[in-house]
Design a protein around this motif. Structure first.
Motif, PDB file in Angstrom:
ATOM      1  N   ASP A 126      -6.246   1.738  -7.289  1.00 48.76           N
ATOM      2  CA  ASP A 126      -5.786   3.083  -6.943  1.00 48.76           C
ATOM      3  C   ASP A 126      -6.977   3.994  -6.685  1.00 48.76           C
ATOM      4  N   SER A 127      -6.698   5.135  -6.067  1.00 52.42           N
ATOM      5  CA  SER A 127      -7.749   6.064  -5.644  1.00 52.42           C
ATOM      6  C   SER A 127      -8.422   6.759  -6.815  1.00 52.42           C
ATOM      7  N   ASN A 179      -5.070   5.119   5.427  1.00 50.43           N
ATOM      8  CA  ASN A 179      -3.732   5.588   5.091  1.00 50.43           C
ATOM      9  C   ASN A 179      -3.673   7.094   4.891  1.00 50.43           C
ATOM     10  N   LYS A 232     -10.892   3.616  -8.163  1.00 46.73           N
ATOM     11  CA  LYS A 232     -11.747   3.078  -7.099  1.00 46.73           C
ATOM     12  C   LYS A 232     -12.224   1.664  -7.443  1.00 46.73           C
ATOM     13  N   SER A 286      -6.894  -5.319  -6.396  1.00 46.04           N
ATOM     14  CA  SER A 286      -6.484  -5.565  -5.011  1.00 46.04           C
ATOM     15  C   SER A 286      -6.444  -7.051  -4.741  1.00 46.04           C
ATOM     16  N   PHE A 332      -3.666   7.049  -3.322  1.00 46.20           N
ATOM     17  CA  PHE A 332      -3.498   5.716  -2.737  1.00 46.20           C
ATOM     18  C   PHE A 332      -3.388   4.676  -3.843  1.00 46.20           C
ATOM     19  N   SER A 360       0.521   5.472   0.100  1.00 43.73           N
ATOM     20  CA  SER A 360      -0.295   6.682   0.191  1.00 43.73           C
ATOM     21  C   SER A 360       0.633   7.888   0.154  1.00 43.73           C
ATOM     22  N   CYS A 403      -9.968  -2.192  -0.074  1.00 41.68           N
ATOM     23  CA  CYS A 403      -8.976  -1.194  -0.475  1.00 41.68           C
ATOM     24  C   CYS A 403      -9.479   0.228  -0.239  1.00 41.68           C
ATOM     25  N   TYR A 423       0.866  -1.185   0.000  1.00 38.93           N
ATOM     26  CA  TYR A 423       0.000   0.000   0.000  1.00 38.93           C
ATOM     27  C   TYR A 423       0.902   1.235   0.000  1.00 38.93           C
ATOM     28  N   SER A 483      -3.628  -1.393   7.539  1.00 38.35           N
ATOM     29  CA  SER A 483      -3.301   0.016   7.519  1.00 38.35           C
ATOM     30  C   SER A 483      -2.778   0.511   8.860  1.00 38.35           C
ATOM     31  N   GLU A 531      -7.608   2.845   2.013  1.00 31.94           N
ATOM     32  CA  GLU A 531      -7.285   4.168   1.465  1.00 31.94           C
ATOM     33  C   GLU A 531      -7.576   5.267   2.477  1.00 31.94           C
ATOM     34  N   GLN A 532      -8.749   5.209   3.111  1.00 35.34           N
ATOM     35  CA  GLN A 532      -9.109   6.219   4.098  1.00 35.34           C
ATOM     36  C   GLN A 532      -8.195   6.158   5.321  1.00 35.34           C
TER      37      GLN A 532
END
Length: 374
Positions: free
Chosen positions: A54-55, A92, A58, A362, A39, A29, A85, A27, A369, A89-90
């Motif tokens: 990735d962010s 990280n 999504k 993922s 992310f 970030s 994931c 991961y 995290s 993401e949130q």
């Protein structure tokens, strides 16, 4: 503690015959970077990427064709891992802000990296799990599964260490994942991708030399897997002096390459026949032996240009240019005389529709995290 880096495990076959498979998740970030996802998550089986998320997209998606087989046994696999994931993401993104406060930093570029996974020895059945966290490229926190405690190499990580050490339920959950679930998924992925992950490809071996005074490099490329060894022998005995072994590198097609140099400055020409380069690959009993022979060494010595060939190429280009120009003139004249109507036929298909796509994915693993506390 050393600076946190991600490196490949190099195994010497003529020292150990164990075959170890791995399942790893990474991961990453970041903050303060433009034109780069906030992310990114990737998963790797035996150091081959099999998913990406990735962010921006999504979405968790496969990076290998054989990963599509996972939905045959688990139809909700990609949906569940997309949600996993998104949660990571949130966590990280929050971890970056907390870490910046811990280190008294505000602006600039910062990065949080997590690496977790497991290794499984298919001969001894031994399993090893690991989880590591880093901030701005340096070790921040790691899990010691043997003691069930966290290691904090930085004073700024001690707060998080105490919090996680006291969470016995979380430690039990992670221990179950790394010793049971992770190896189970690793074995599934190896089954899905057995045609590529468990394949054996022998290398092309060549002898290279930059100049007559340079070392002779024995270069092996195109082999798979990376559990291989390459070394020089003299009179049947492996050499450890006057040799320089390079790292195993991945080729663009997923195979590997490596080289080992031999210094010959003090070796008489008549003794060259005593030397040989040996390549060994896991699972293959027969050695690949290349004897040292000046006749087969490839060098960088430049050869004089053949000016006749150059003149022929120039003339051919000139003729081609004249043909193209003449064709364009004829086409324009014909087009001016007779307008054409487009018709879609099998031989004349309609223009393609422009579509924009994305690729991400993922893997099925624990959410590692490790949220920090302010």
């Amino acid at each position: 503690m050393e600076t946190w880096t991600l490196s490949l495990l190099l195994v010497s076959l003529h020292g150990a015959a164990a075959v170890t498979h791995s399942l790893k998740y990474f991961y990453t970030s970041s903050s303060g970077l433009t034109n780069f996802p906030v992310f990114v998550a990737v998963g790797m089986v035996d150091d081959l990427q099999m998913f990406h998320y990735d962010s921006n997209t999504k979405r968790a998606e496969p990076k290998q064709d054989w990963m599509s087989r996972v939905t045959e046994e688990d139809p909700e696999y990609w949906k569940r891992n997309t949600e996993n994931c998104m949660g990571a993401e949130q966590d990280n993104i929050n971890n970056i802000e907390v870490a910046k406060q811990r280190f008294n930093q505000t602006g600039g570029v910062h990065m949080v990296q997590n690496m977790y996974g497991c290794e499984w020895d298919d001969e001894t059945n031994e399993v090893k799990g690991y989880e590591q966290h880093a901030f701005d490229g340096e070790d921040f926190l790691s899990l010691d599964l043997k003691t069930g405690t966290w290691i904090a190499p930085k004073p700024q990580a001690v707060i998080t260490k105490h919090k996680l050490d006291n969470n016995k339920a979380l430690i039990a959950q992670k221990n179950n994942y790394y010793t049971q679930l992770c190896p189970e998924w690793l074995k599934k992925y190896l089954k899905y991708g057995s045609s590529s992950l468990m394949r054996t490809e022998l290398p092309f071996v060549s002898l290279l030399q930059k100049s007559p005074s340079s070392p002779v490099s024995c270069h092996a490329t195109g082999f798979y897997p990376d559990r291989a060894s390459l070394f020089w022998r003299k009179d049947g005995v492996e050499l450890h002096e006057d040799v320089d072994l390079g790292e195993i590198l991945r080729n663009h097609d997923g195979t590997f390459q490596m080289s080992v140099d031999l210094k010959l400055s003090s070796v008489p020409a008549e003794d060259w026949k005593k030397y040989e380069c040996v390549f060994q690959l896991s699972g293959v009993e027969k050695e690949n032996v290349t004897r040292l022979d000046k006749a087969v060494i490839r060098t960088n010595a430049e050869k004089p240009f053949d000016m006749t060939i150059i003149f022929i190429v120039i003339a051919a280009v000139a003729v081609l240019a004249l043909v193209v120009i003449g064709g364009l003139v004829a086409y324009r004249k014909m087009k001016a005389k007779k307008p054409q109507t487009y018709m879609a036929t099998p031989q004349n298909p309609p223009p393609p529709i422009s579509e924009s796509g994305s690729d991400s994915s993922s893997a099925d693993g624990a959410n590692s995290s490790a949220p920090l506390t302010p």
